[in-house]
Design a protein around this motif. Structure first.
Motif, PDB file in Angstrom:
ATOM      1  N   ALA A  22       0.693  -1.134   0.060  1.00 27.00           N
ATOM      2  CA  ALA A  22      -0.237   0.177   0.183  1.00 27.00           C
ATOM      3  C   ALA A  22       0.404   1.340  -0.157  1.00 27.00           C
ATOM      4  CB  ALA A  22      -1.025   0.091   1.604  1.00 27.00           C
ATOM      5  N   ALA A  23       2.119   0.825   0.836  1.00 24.03           N
ATOM      6  CA  ALA A  23       2.903   2.822   0.858  1.00 24.03           C
ATOM      7  C   ALA A  23       3.157   2.689  -0.011  1.00 24.03           C
ATOM      8  CB  ALA A  23       3.804   2.040   1.582  1.00 24.03           C
ATOM      9  N   VAL A  24       4.006   1.549  -0.693  1.00 22.42           N
ATOM     10  CA  VAL A  24       4.523   1.919  -2.030  1.00 22.42           C
ATOM     11  C   VAL A  24       3.659   2.478  -3.303  1.00 22.42           C
ATOM     12  CG1 VAL A  24       5.713   0.451  -3.732  1.00 22.42           C
ATOM     13  CG2 VAL A  24       6.684   0.366  -1.745  1.00 22.42           C
ATOM     14  N   ALA A  47      13.878  13.384 -11.564  1.00 24.77           N
ATOM     15  CA  ALA A  47      14.657  12.419 -10.828  1.00 24.77           C
ATOM     16  C   ALA A  47      14.320  12.743  -9.463  1.00 24.77           C
ATOM     17  CB  ALA A  47      15.394  11.966 -11.733  1.00 24.77           C
ATOM     18  N   VAL A  48      14.854  14.409  -9.487  1.00 26.57           N
ATOM     19  CA  VAL A  48      14.687  14.553  -8.033  1.00 26.57           C
ATOM     20  C   VAL A  48      13.517  14.689  -6.928  1.00 26.57           C
ATOM     21  CG1 VAL A  48      14.453  16.913  -6.868  1.00 26.57           C
ATOM     22  CG2 VAL A  48      16.379  16.433  -8.952  1.00 26.57           C
ATOM     23  N   GLY A  49      12.028  15.356  -8.297  1.00 22.68           N
ATOM     24  CA  GLY A  49      11.153  15.117  -8.122  1.00 22.68           C
ATOM     25  C   GLY A  49      10.319  13.678  -7.682  1.00 22.68           C
ATOM     26  N   LEU A  50      10.385  12.723  -8.372  1.00 23.67           N
ATOM     27  CA  LEU A  50      10.063  11.712  -8.097  1.00 23.67           C
ATOM     28  C   LEU A  50      10.914  10.728  -6.299  1.00 23.67           C
ATOM     29  CD1 LEU A  50       8.820   8.774  -8.680  1.00 23.67           C
ATOM     30  CD2 LEU A  50      10.985   7.821  -9.891  1.00 23.67           C
ATOM     31  N   ILE A  51      12.286  11.265  -6.770  1.00 19.56           N
ATOM     32  CA  ILE A  51      13.297  10.867  -4.947  1.00 19.56           C
ATOM     33  C   ILE A  51      12.477  11.846  -3.961  1.00 19.56           C
ATOM     34  CG2 ILE A  51      15.409  10.977  -3.801  1.00 19.56           C
ATOM     35  CD1 ILE A  51      15.954  10.486  -6.469  1.00 19.56           C
ATOM     36  N   CYS A  52      11.815  12.737  -3.718  1.00 20.96           N
ATOM     37  CA  CYS A  52      11.844  13.144  -3.197  1.00 20.96           C
ATOM     38  C   CYS A  52       9.982  13.598  -2.329  1.00 20.96           C
ATOM     39  CB  CYS A  52      11.317  15.495  -3.397  1.00 20.96           C
ATOM     40  SG  CYS A  52      13.147  15.177  -3.342  1.00 20.96           S
ATOM     41  N   THR A  53       9.780  13.252  -3.552  1.00 20.12           N
ATOM     42  CA  THR A  53       8.134  13.116  -3.242  1.00 20.12           C
ATOM     43  C   THR A  53       7.556  11.098  -3.148  1.00 20.12           C
ATOM     44  OG1 THR A  53       7.122  13.394  -5.636  1.00 20.12           O
ATOM     45  CG2 THR A  53       5.366  12.255  -4.076  1.00 20.12           C
ATOM     46  N   VAL A  54       8.328  10.422  -3.269  1.00 22.68           N
ATOM     47  CA  VAL A  54       8.578   8.883  -2.439  1.00 22.68           C
ATOM     48  C   VAL A  54       9.039   9.107  -1.087  1.00 22.68           C
ATOM     49  CG1 VAL A  54      10.079   6.687  -3.086  1.00 22.68           C
ATOM     50  CG2 VAL A  54       8.093   8.033  -4.788  1.00 22.68           C
ATOM     51  N   VAL A  55       9.907  10.071  -0.806  1.00 22.24           N
ATOM     52  CA  VAL A  55      10.761  10.229   0.710  1.00 22.24           C
ATOM     53  C   VAL A  55       9.634  11.078   1.278  1.00 22.24           C
ATOM     54  CG1 VAL A  55      12.234  10.882   1.671  1.00 22.24           C
ATOM     55  CG2 VAL A  55      13.165   9.689  -0.153  1.00 22.24           C
ATOM     56  N   SER A  57       6.568  10.500   1.556  1.00 20.24           N
ATOM     57  CA  SER A  57       5.501  10.780   1.228  1.00 20.24           C
ATOM     58  C   SER A  57       5.490   8.964   2.823  1.00 20.24           C
ATOM     59  CB  SER A  57       4.827   9.187   0.060  1.00 20.24           C
ATOM     60  OG  SER A  57       4.787   9.841  -1.104  1.00 20.24           O
ATOM     61  N   PHE A  58       6.740   8.219   2.316  1.00 21.14           N
ATOM     62  CA  PHE A  58       7.384   7.520   3.583  1.00 21.14           C
ATOM     63  C   PHE A  58       6.943   8.599   4.703  1.00 21.14           C
ATOM     64  CE2 PHE A  58       9.258   4.210  -0.124  1.00 21.14           C
ATOM     65  CZ  PHE A  58       7.592   3.856  -0.064  1.00 21.14           C
ATOM     66  N   THR A  59       8.498   8.609   5.099  1.00 17.04           N
ATOM     67  CA  THR A  59       8.739   9.424   6.019  1.00 17.04           C
ATOM     68  C   THR A  59       7.218  10.273   6.948  1.00 17.04           C
ATOM     69  OG1 THR A  59       9.537  11.434   5.539  1.00 17.04           O
ATOM     70  CG2 THR A  59      10.754  10.202   5.530  1.00 17.04           C
ATOM     71  N   GLY A  60       6.343  11.056   6.110  1.00 20.80           N
ATOM     72  CA  GLY A  60       5.413  11.878   6.267  1.00 20.80           C
ATOM     73  C   GLY A  60       4.216  11.123   6.597  1.00 20.80           C
ATOM     74  N   PHE A  88      -0.624   8.740   0.667  1.00 17.48           N
ATOM     75  CA  PHE A  88       0.041   9.844  -0.454  1.00 17.48           C
ATOM     76  C   PHE A  88      -0.908  11.384   0.214  1.00 17.48           C
ATOM     77  CE2 PHE A  88      -3.685  11.466  -3.107  1.00 17.48           C
ATOM     78  CZ  PHE A  88      -2.870  10.882  -4.633  1.00 17.48           C
ATOM     79  N   ALA A  89      -1.165  11.395   1.002  1.00 16.57           N
ATOM     80  CA  ALA A  89      -0.945  12.482   1.317  1.00 16.57           C
ATOM     81  C   ALA A  89      -0.343  13.880   1.760  1.00 16.57           C
ATOM     82  CB  ALA A  89      -2.078  12.891   2.428  1.00 16.57           C
ATOM     83  N   CYS A  90       0.707  12.752   2.014  1.00 12.95           N
ATOM     84  CA  CYS A  90       2.566  13.329   2.407  1.00 12.95           C
ATOM     85  C   CYS A  90       2.902  13.784   1.414  1.00 12.95           C
ATOM     86  CB  CYS A  90       2.493  12.531   3.767  1.00 12.95           C
ATOM     87  SG  CYS A  90       1.636  11.980   5.566  1.00 12.95           S
ATOM     88  N   GLY A  91       2.641  13.279   0.436  1.00 12.93           N
ATOM     89  CA  GLY A  91       3.897  12.833  -0.949  1.00 12.93           C
ATOM     90  C   GLY A  91       3.724  14.338  -1.499  1.00 12.93           C
ATOM     91  N   LEU A  92       2.548  15.202  -1.892  1.00 16.00           N
ATOM     92  CA  LEU A  92       2.765  16.628  -2.465  1.00 16.00           C
ATOM     93  C   LEU A  92       2.956  17.557  -1.500  1.00 16.00           C
ATOM     94  CD1 LEU A  92       1.139  17.623  -4.371  1.00 16.00           C
ATOM     95  CD2 LEU A  92      -0.482  17.710  -3.548  1.00 16.00           C
TER      96      LEU A  92
END
Length: 126
Positions: A22-24, A47-55, A57-60, A88-92
């Motif tokens: 679910a997280a991924v 690449a920067v956007g993808l990495i920052c969004t995923v990180v 999402s997971f950390t938040g 999902f909500a923590c990524g944006l």
């Protein structure tokens, strides 16, 4: 008395990997949404956007789960979906903060740290 537990393959797989899946999935979806909202100008920015969004999402999402003690939600499928919504909500916001920061830094390219600090102090006093 022990609680009865089903040992079918799908149930065991869900109990072990459900929250991770679910997280991924949610992190990937928010990255897609962010990229569609504001299309990256280059592969580097993508690449920067993808990495920052995923990180973010997971950390938040993980922070909110721990802070509010939502671990028990991982016990059933509807709880996992709700936890996925948190991821999902923590990524944006993470993507937005990184974008604002990189824009701020790019606008001050070539300035010394002292000039940037002076500018920030002047803005802070206003």
């Amino acid at each position: 008395m022990a609680e009865p537990v089903s040992t079918t393959g799908a149930t065991v797989f869900f109990k072990v990997y459900g929250v991770w899946i679910a997280a991924v999935l949610c992190a990937a979806l928010i990255a897609l949404v962010v990229m569609l909202i504001r299309m990256p100008k280059s592969p580097h920015e993508w690449a920067v956007g993808l990495i920052c969004t995923v990180v973010s999402s997971f950390t938040g999402g993980s922070f909110l789960i721990v802070y509010f003690g939502l671990h028990a939600w991982a016990a059933d499928i509807f709880g996992v979906v709700a936890l996925g919504g948190l991821f999902f909500a923590c990524g944006l916001p993470g993507w937005a903060i990184v974008r604002w920061t990189t824009t701020f830094i790019a606008q001050r390219d070539g300035k010394t740290i002292i000039e940037v600090v002076r500018e920030l102090k002047e803005e802070w006093k206003k």
